[in-house]
Design an enzyme around this catalytic site. Structure first.
Site, short mmCIF file in Angstrom:
data_model
loop_
_atom_site.label_atom_id
_atom_site.label_comp_id
_atom_site.label_asym_id
_atom_site.label_seq_id
_atom_site.Cartn_x
_atom_site.Cartn_y
_atom_site.Cartn_z
N CYS A 176 0.84 -1.20 0.00
CA CYS A 176 0.00 0.00 0.00
C CYS A 176 0.88 1.26 0.00
O CYS A 176 1.59 1.51 -0.96
CB CYS A 176 -1.02 -0.05 1.14
SG CYS A 176 -2.34 1.17 0.92
N HIS B 101 -3.86 -4.95 0.21
CA HIS B 101 -3.37 -5.44 1.50
C HIS B 101 -3.45 -6.97 1.52
O HIS B 101 -4.51 -7.53 1.80
CB HIS B 101 -4.22 -4.87 2.64
CG HIS B 101 -3.96 -3.42 2.88
ND1 HIS B 101 -2.95 -2.97 3.69
CD2 HIS B 101 -4.57 -2.32 2.39
CE1 HIS B 101 -2.95 -1.65 3.70
NE2 HIS B 101 -3.92 -1.23 2.91
N GLU C 96 -2.38 -8.93 3.72
CA GLU C 96 -2.66 -9.37 5.10
C GLU C 96 -4.14 -9.30 5.43
O GLU C 96 -4.56 -9.84 6.45
CB GLU C 96 -1.82 -8.56 6.10
CG GLU C 96 -2.28 -7.14 6.37
CD GLU C 96 -1.95 -6.11 5.30
OE1 GLU C 96 -2.26 -4.92 5.52
OE2 GLU C 96 -1.39 -6.47 4.24
#
Length: 192
Positions: free
Chosen positions: A76, A174, A176
């Protein structure tokens, strides 16, 4: 060992937790020496380009990052800071990718937030990931699709969902927060 860069931007803990779920040990650090010794480096980020770059310059981490030779993943804001400059505060960035990060124009909702599909996948980072797979995005600035793109996303127009140059990788989404597919991308990075 994987090092996660600790700097003036959020989201470090969620990346650390995602790696833990994969059984991967990682250390969160702002030490240049620790980053240089690491097998791989992850540079996450949620925040604002100007203040993040100011912190990196004040600590010398901008120079350290530029000179790393091991696999390096910007996430990001971390990807955007690897570019030459950002329209966000007219910020001069690290300069790995000779690209300018621009703000989304009127006509699309800002920020681009939520799930969106990625296309034109290239390279080992996307091993086991199918084109059209959805990833989770939260951003108001983007890198145009171009020479260094290894994945694209369409939001108003095509932009770089991922970049690669030499040992430097960046993803605008993202991983994650992107479920199984995101976990696979992190796993692929740890195996580069």
């Amino acid at each position: 060992m994987i090092a996660i860069v600790k700097y003036n931007a959020g989201n470090v803990r969620s990346v650390h937790n995602a790696l833990k779920r994969l059984g991967v040990d990682a250390v969160i650090t702002d030490s240049s020496e620790a980053l240089q010794r690491a097998d791989k480096v992850i540079f996450p980020g949620v925040g604002e380009a100007g203040s993040a770059m100011q912190y990196l310059r004040n600590t010398g981490l901008d120079r350290t990052i530029k000179n790393l030779n091991q696999p390096f993943l910007g996430i990001c804001l971390g990807m955007q800071l690897l570019c030459a400059e950002s329209e966000e505060g007219n910020t001069s960035c690290i300069g790995i990718f000779p690209e300018k990060t621009s703000r989304f124009q009127d006509g699309v909702k800002i920020p681009h937030m939520g799930w969106n599909s990625i296309e034109s996948l290239q390279g080992q980072l996307f091993k086991g990931i199918k084109p059209g797979c959805d990833m989770y995005f939260v951003h108001s600035y983007f890198v145009p699709a171009g020479k260094w793109s290894i994945a694209t996303c369409n939001y108003g127009s095509a932009f770089s969902a991922a970049l690669q140059k030499d040992n430097f990788y960046g993803v605008q989404f993202h991983p994650e927060k992107s479920g199984e597919a995101g976990a696979q991308i992190l796993k692929n990075f740890t195996e580069l």
